[in-house]
Design an enzyme around this catalytic site. Sequence first.
Site, PDB file in Angstrom:
ATOM      1  N   CYS A  89      -1.842   8.015  -9.098  1.00 62.23           N
ATOM      2  CA  CYS A  89      -1.762   8.121  -7.642  1.00 62.23           C
ATOM      3  C   CYS A  89      -2.199   9.685  -7.164  1.00 62.23           C
ATOM      4  O   CYS A  89      -2.027  10.516  -7.925  1.00 62.23           O
ATOM      5  CB  CYS A  89      -0.147   8.017  -7.290  1.00 62.23           C
ATOM      6  SG  CYS A  89       0.082   8.171  -5.477  1.00 62.23           S
ATOM      7  N   HIS A 132       0.873  -1.400  -5.083  1.00 57.95           N
ATOM      8  CA  HIS A 132       1.153   0.215  -5.233  1.00 57.95           C
ATOM      9  C   HIS A 132       1.126   0.840  -3.784  1.00 57.95           C
ATOM     10  O   HIS A 132       1.955   1.573  -3.517  1.00 57.95           O
ATOM     11  CB  HIS A 132      -0.211   0.799  -6.119  1.00 57.95           C
ATOM     12  CG  HIS A 132      -0.099   2.509  -6.293  1.00 57.95           C
ATOM     13  ND1 HIS A 132       0.320   3.055  -7.379  1.00 57.95           N
ATOM     14  CD2 HIS A 132      -0.324   3.369  -5.435  1.00 57.95           C
ATOM     15  CE1 HIS A 132       0.197   4.192  -7.091  1.00 57.95           C
ATOM     16  NE2 HIS A 132      -0.222   4.635  -5.938  1.00 57.95           N
ATOM     17  N   GLU A 133      -0.249   0.322  -2.902  1.00 57.74           N
ATOM     18  CA  GLU A 133      -0.123   1.085  -1.596  1.00 57.74           C
ATOM     19  C   GLU A 133       0.864   0.294  -0.813  1.00 57.74           C
ATOM     20  O   GLU A 133       1.499   1.401   0.204  1.00 57.74           O
ATOM     21  CB  GLU A 133      -1.591   0.790  -1.313  1.00 57.74           C
ATOM     22  CG  GLU A 133      -2.701   1.404  -1.866  1.00 57.74           C
ATOM     23  CD  GLU A 133      -2.484   2.951  -1.973  1.00 57.74           C
ATOM     24  OE1 GLU A 133      -1.974   3.494  -1.398  1.00 57.74           O
ATOM     25  OE2 GLU A 133      -3.039   3.363  -3.168  1.00 57.74           O
ATOM     26  N   HIS A 136       4.124   2.579  -1.124  1.00 56.43           N
ATOM     27  CA  HIS A 136       4.108   3.770  -0.339  1.00 56.43           C
ATOM     28  C   HIS A 136       4.655   3.759   0.956  1.00 56.43           C
ATOM     29  O   HIS A 136       5.476   4.597   1.572  1.00 56.43           O
ATOM     30  CB  HIS A 136       2.650   4.313  -0.166  1.00 56.43           C
ATOM     31  CG  HIS A 136       2.356   5.144  -1.392  1.00 56.43           C
ATOM     32  ND1 HIS A 136       2.842   6.173  -1.840  1.00 56.43           N
ATOM     33  CD2 HIS A 136       1.091   5.025  -2.220  1.00 56.43           C
ATOM     34  CE1 HIS A 136       2.247   6.804  -2.688  1.00 56.43           C
ATOM     35  NE2 HIS A 136       1.160   5.938  -2.971  1.00 56.43           N
TER      36      HIS A 136
END
Length: 152
Positions: A89, A132-133, A136
């Site tokens: 990341c 993954h994004e 966030h």
Amino acid sequence: MALRNIFQEGEPILRRIAREVTSFDERLHILLDDMAETMRKANGVGLAGPQVGISRRVIVIEPEEGALTEMINPVISDAEGEQIGAEGCLSVDSSKNCQVKRPMSLTVSYFDRNGGKHTERAEGWKARVICHECDHLDGILFIDKAYRGKKK
């Protein structure tokens, strides 16, 4: 376009739930352009609003060169299967890269920069990047999901 600072692990904004985008205006367009430039300059494949200090549900991904996708208010549904693979990341020191279990395929619904609604199916690497994004946006870092089992 301008480069934005990428916030690092330990910054409180990375642990907050980002707010929905409600205005599809020039400010959003500038943010998206800046995020894409920042991601590319950092040799990343994805970047979320909180990573550049903006607590909004906005991500940009480019899982393969030239395939930039901007997603506003993304929602993942219909996740199927599993894949275990290495992740890193731009907001976490590379010494913490680790294996993470993600769905093999998923459906994601989102808005584009002009407020147009889209739904698409993603598999493999692209599904991993989207997950993954999107994490966030909910204050979750990949290290929170480090896979501790045996790789299949």
